[in-house]
Design a protein around this motif. Structure first.
Motif, PDB file in Angstrom:
ATOM      1  N   TYR A 131      -1.058  -1.557  16.331  1.00  0.00           N
ATOM      2  CA  TYR A 131      -0.110  -1.101  15.315  1.00  0.00           C
ATOM      3  C   TYR A 131       1.274  -1.111  15.934  1.00  0.00           C
ATOM      4  CZ  TYR A 131       0.566   0.835  10.670  1.00  0.00           C
ATOM      5  OH  TYR A 131       0.889   0.978   9.337  1.00  0.00           O
TER       6      TYR A 131
ATOM      7  N   SER B 109     -10.558   0.302  -0.863  1.00  0.00           N
ATOM      8  CA  SER B 109      -9.138   0.614  -0.691  1.00  0.00           C
ATOM      9  C   SER B 109      -8.895   2.048  -1.123  1.00  0.00           C
ATOM     10  CB  SER B 109      -8.265  -0.328  -1.532  1.00  0.00           C
ATOM     11  OG  SER B 109      -8.450  -1.673  -1.172  1.00  0.00           O
TER      12      SER B 109
ATOM     13  N   THR C  41      -0.341   6.714   4.332  1.00  0.00           N
ATOM     14  CA  THR C  41      -0.179   6.610   2.884  1.00  0.00           C
ATOM     15  C   THR C  41      -1.203   5.712   2.209  1.00  0.00           C
ATOM     16  OG1 THR C  41       1.432   4.820   3.196  1.00  0.00           O
ATOM     17  CG2 THR C  41       2.305   7.069   3.018  1.00  0.00           C
TER      18      THR C  41
ATOM     19  N   GLU D 246      -6.957  -2.140   7.496  1.00  0.00           N
ATOM     20  CA  GLU D 246      -5.499  -2.151   7.415  1.00  0.00           C
ATOM     21  C   GLU D 246      -5.041  -0.737   7.083  1.00  0.00           C
ATOM     22  OE1 GLU D 246      -4.145  -5.058   4.629  1.00  0.00           O
ATOM     23  OE2 GLU D 246      -5.395  -6.654   5.463  1.00  0.00           O
ATOM     24  N   ARG D 247      -3.853  -0.374   7.607  1.00  0.00           N
ATOM     25  CA  ARG D 247      -3.304   0.953   7.330  1.00  0.00           C
ATOM     26  C   ARG D 247      -1.807   0.879   7.101  1.00  0.00           C
ATOM     27  NH1 ARG D 247      -5.661   5.835   7.603  1.00  0.00           N
ATOM     28  NH2 ARG D 247      -7.900   5.661   7.911  1.00  0.00           N
ATOM     29  N   ALA D 248      -1.335   1.760   6.208  1.00  0.00           N
ATOM     30  CA  ALA D 248       0.096   1.997   6.040  1.00  0.00           C
ATOM     31  C   ALA D 248       0.357   3.410   6.535  1.00  0.00           C
ATOM     32  CB  ALA D 248       0.501   1.858   4.577  1.00  0.00           C
TER      33      ALA D 248
ATOM     34  N   GLY E  60       5.653   5.180   8.287  1.00  0.00           N
ATOM     35  CA  GLY E  60       6.736   4.396   7.712  1.00  0.00           C
ATOM     36  C   GLY E  60       6.514   2.903   7.698  1.00  0.00           C
ATOM     37  N   GLN E  61       5.358   2.422   8.135  1.00  0.00           N
ATOM     38  CA  GLN E  61       5.055   0.993   8.185  1.00  0.00           C
ATOM     39  C   GLN E  61       4.277   0.565   6.942  1.00  0.00           C
ATOM     40  OE1 GLN E  61       6.011  -1.090  10.750  1.00  0.00           O
ATOM     41  NE2 GLN E  61       7.118   0.668  11.611  1.00  0.00           N
ATOM     42  N   PRO E  62       4.440  -0.699   6.520  1.00  0.00           N
ATOM     43  CA  PRO E  62       3.662  -1.195   5.375  1.00  0.00           C
ATOM     44  C   PRO E  62       2.204  -1.443   5.768  1.00  0.00           C
ATOM     45  CG  PRO E  62       4.965  -2.967   6.314  1.00  0.00           C
ATOM     46  CD  PRO E  62       5.376  -1.710   7.040  1.00  0.00           C
ATOM     47  N   LEU E  63       1.350  -1.640   4.772  1.00  0.00           N
ATOM     48  CA  LEU E  63      -0.066  -1.918   5.009  1.00  0.00           C
ATOM     49  C   LEU E  63      -0.220  -3.156   5.879  1.00  0.00           C
ATOM     50  CD1 LEU E  63      -2.861  -0.773   3.997  1.00  0.00           C
ATOM     51  CD2 LEU E  63      -2.828  -2.629   2.324  1.00  0.00           C
ATOM     52  N   GLN E  64      -0.952  -3.015   6.972  1.00  0.00           N
ATOM     53  CA  GLN E  64      -1.124  -4.121   7.926  1.00  0.00           C
ATOM     54  C   GLN E  64      -2.323  -3.843   8.824  1.00  0.00           C
ATOM     55  OE1 GLN E  64       2.089  -3.978  11.127  1.00  0.00           O
ATOM     56  NE2 GLN E  64       2.857  -2.484   9.621  1.00  0.00           N
TER      57      GLN E  64
ATOM     58  N   HIS F 210      -4.917  -2.772  11.543  1.00  0.00           N
ATOM     59  CA  HIS F 210      -4.906  -1.626  12.456  1.00  0.00           C
ATOM     60  C   HIS F 210      -6.104  -1.646  13.404  1.00  0.00           C
ATOM     61  CE1 HIS F 210      -4.255   2.239  14.167  1.00  0.00           C
ATOM     62  NE2 HIS F 210      -5.191   2.862  13.488  1.00  0.00           N
TER      63      HIS F 210
END
Length: 211
Positions: A73, A157, A171, A190-192, A195-199, A201
């Motif tokens: 991450y 999801s 989030t 994937e995690r958001a 402050g990062q967008p879903l990507q 992990h």
């Protein structure tokens, strides 16, 4: 190879590989208490109560799985390697219990310390929807919705993420589980968060050790 040998990659080869694995895992199950007045959880479909019909779409997941994975991450120094054990069990009712325990590994595969823990429930519904409730030891609670993608893969999801005041800012999350290579279990998450967008992990490759 003789004419009677299964062709690698064929259905016969997959069945043969599954039978060979089962010789090592079919006799193992979760520790049981003989004096429990209600059905105990089982991670071995050969023992205990019958799997509820509502859970048939999740049948391939039932068992105990163990292997290694990687966590990455932008907000951590990784990637880091980890070991993991995942348990999918049932007590005959229309849900699976779920538990995951992980531990950090160094570059040589030695255990550094315990890592993430999560528990929860997979609740299949009549319309093929799967409700998944997960609780993390870090103070995060998640409700996922998803469906089987195939007979051996499942995608979920988050619909709701809540957290305690001391938990990290998460989030959203998304997971894909699937049986690969003649029956091993792999997943990607994937995690958001922070402050990062879903990507991407975490990801892991697990082999059956029970069931």
């Amino acid at each position: 190879m003789t004419d009677s040998d299964p062709v690698p990659g064929s259905g016969d080869a997959a069945i043969t590989a599954a039978e060979q694995r089962a010789e090592q895992t079919r006799h193992r199950n979760l520790p049981q208490f003989d004096d429990l007045p209600i059905p105990a959880d089982t991670a071995n479909l050969r023992e205990g109560p019958n799997l509820h019909d509502a859970c048939l779409s999740l049948l391939p997941l039932v068992g105990v799985w163990r292997g290694e994975g990687e966590v990455v991450y932008p907000t951590i120094d990784g990637p880091f390697k980890f070991g993991q054990q995942v348990t999918f069990a049932h007590d005959g009712r229309p849900f699976l219990s779920y538990e995951s325990r992980a531990w950090l590994l160094d570059d040589d595969g030695n255990v550094i310390r315990p890592a993430a823990r999560e528990v929860g429930w997979w609740r299949p519904q009549g319309d093929d929807t799967i409700e998944v409730l997960l609780s993390h030891a870090t103070g995060i609670q998640e409700i996922y919705y998803g469906t089987p993608r195939t007979q051996t893969s499942w995608e979920i999801s988050t619909d709701v993420v809540t957290r305690t005041s001391t938990a990290k800012d998460v989030t959203a999350a998304k997971r894909l589980y699937g049986l690969v290579n003649n029956g091993d279990l792999a997943y990607v998450e994937e995690r958001a968060m922070m402050g990062q967008p879903l990507q991407p992990h975490t990801s892991a490759y697990l082999r059956r050790v029970v069931g």
